[in-house]
Scaffold this motif. Sequence first.
Motif, short mmCIF file in Angstrom:
data_model
loop_
_atom_site.label_atom_id
_atom_site.label_comp_id
_atom_site.label_asym_id
_atom_site.label_seq_id
_atom_site.Cartn_x
_atom_site.Cartn_y
_atom_site.Cartn_z
N UNK A 25 0.80 -1.23 0.00
CA UNK A 25 0.00 0.00 0.00
C UNK A 25 0.83 1.28 0.00
N UNK A 26 2.15 1.15 0.19
CA UNK A 26 2.97 2.36 0.01
C UNK A 26 3.09 2.72 -1.47
N UNK A 27 2.68 1.79 -2.34
CA UNK A 27 2.80 2.05 -3.78
C UNK A 27 1.47 2.10 -4.52
N UNK A 28 0.36 1.74 -3.86
CA UNK A 28 -0.91 1.66 -4.62
C UNK A 28 -2.02 2.48 -3.95
N UNK A 29 -3.00 2.78 -4.77
CA UNK A 29 -4.17 3.51 -4.27
C UNK A 29 -4.10 4.98 -4.62
N UNK A 30 -5.25 5.63 -4.52
CA UNK A 30 -5.30 7.06 -4.81
C UNK A 30 -4.55 7.85 -3.75
N UNK A 31 -4.62 7.35 -2.52
CA UNK A 31 -3.89 7.99 -1.43
C UNK A 31 -3.04 6.90 -0.79
N UNK A 32 -1.77 6.84 -1.17
CA UNK A 32 -0.97 5.69 -0.76
C UNK A 32 -0.77 5.67 0.76
N UNK A 33 -0.60 4.46 1.27
CA UNK A 33 -0.39 4.29 2.70
C UNK A 33 -1.67 4.19 3.50
N UNK A 34 -2.83 4.44 2.84
CA UNK A 34 -4.11 4.37 3.55
C UNK A 34 -4.48 2.91 3.80
N UNK A 124 7.58 7.21 -8.68
CA UNK A 124 8.92 7.12 -9.26
C UNK A 124 9.90 6.30 -8.42
N UNK A 125 9.62 6.19 -7.11
CA UNK A 125 10.49 5.39 -6.24
C UNK A 125 10.27 3.88 -6.39
N UNK A 126 9.22 3.50 -7.11
CA UNK A 126 8.88 2.07 -7.21
C UNK A 126 9.70 1.42 -8.32
N UNK A 127 10.99 1.26 -8.01
CA UNK A 127 11.94 0.78 -9.03
C UNK A 127 11.58 -0.61 -9.58
N UNK A 128 11.22 -1.59 -8.72
CA UNK A 128 10.86 -2.90 -9.29
C UNK A 128 9.73 -2.80 -10.29
N UNK A 129 8.69 -2.02 -9.97
CA UNK A 129 7.55 -1.90 -10.88
C UNK A 129 7.97 -1.22 -12.18
N UNK A 130 8.73 -0.14 -12.07
CA UNK A 130 9.12 0.59 -13.29
C UNK A 130 9.99 -0.30 -14.19
N UNK A 131 10.92 -1.04 -13.56
CA UNK A 131 11.75 -1.96 -14.36
C UNK A 131 10.90 -3.01 -15.05
#
Length: 166
Positions: A25-34, A124-131
């Motif tokens: 959840x730090x990477x997903x959702x309209x408001x991450x971390x919720x 942009x910090x989600x390096x695994x996903x971007x790769x």
Amino acid sequence: MIKIRRHLQKDIPYRVKWLNNPNVNRFVGDEVGQKTNLKKAKEWFADYQKVKNKKFFTICDDFKPIGFMGLSNISKHNKNADLFIAIGEDNYHGKGIGKIAVKWIINYGFNKLKLHKINLGVIKDNVPAINLYKSLGFITEGKMKEEVFYKGKFHDFLSMAIFNRN
Ligand SMILES: CC(C)(COP(=O)(O)OP(=O)(O)OC[C@H]1O[C@@H](n2cnc3c(N)ncnc32)[C@H](O)[C@@H]1OP(=O)(O)O)[C@@H](O)C(=O)NCCC(=O)NCCS
């Protein structure tokens, strides 16, 4: 063996578990971390069943659900949609499953739904996903600076897309 099936009502408790996993959840959702809860997940599923512009799938290791993915905002007119994926079980990260799943849903979008373009947004910090997305042919179309607030900091957000050129 990785299996992909329709996202079902029985997956609701898994959605709650996965969307509350801090590594997800730090990477997903309209408001991450919720955080989410069973009530919200049931409401989401009830809405999901009513609409035609979302198609979600559960990713399984044989019969064990380990994550989910989907296309939202499917536009028949523009022939595009937005992609979402989360492998909810931490011990399944980094094993090639995300790649199998995203390949599957690109194929579903382009060949079954006849889409022209699949969009996604990623911090942009989600390096695994971007790769992962880049390795499958997604390109970065835009960057929104300081778009997402998480743990006291603003984070940049990328718009990525893949086109059906066949
Ligand atoms: C992002 C996510 C879907 C990737 O799935 P995964 O199964 O962990 O990734 P894979 O093992 O299939 O790896 C696919 C590619 O991603 C990249 N990758 C995966 N883990 C990585 C890491 N820790 N660091 C850098 N690149 C990584 C690599 O390019 C890899 O390809 P390669 O093995 O050919 O080099 C998964 O980690 C996840 O669900 N994360 C939490 C939720 C999330 O971030 N969702 C996306 C929101 S936009």
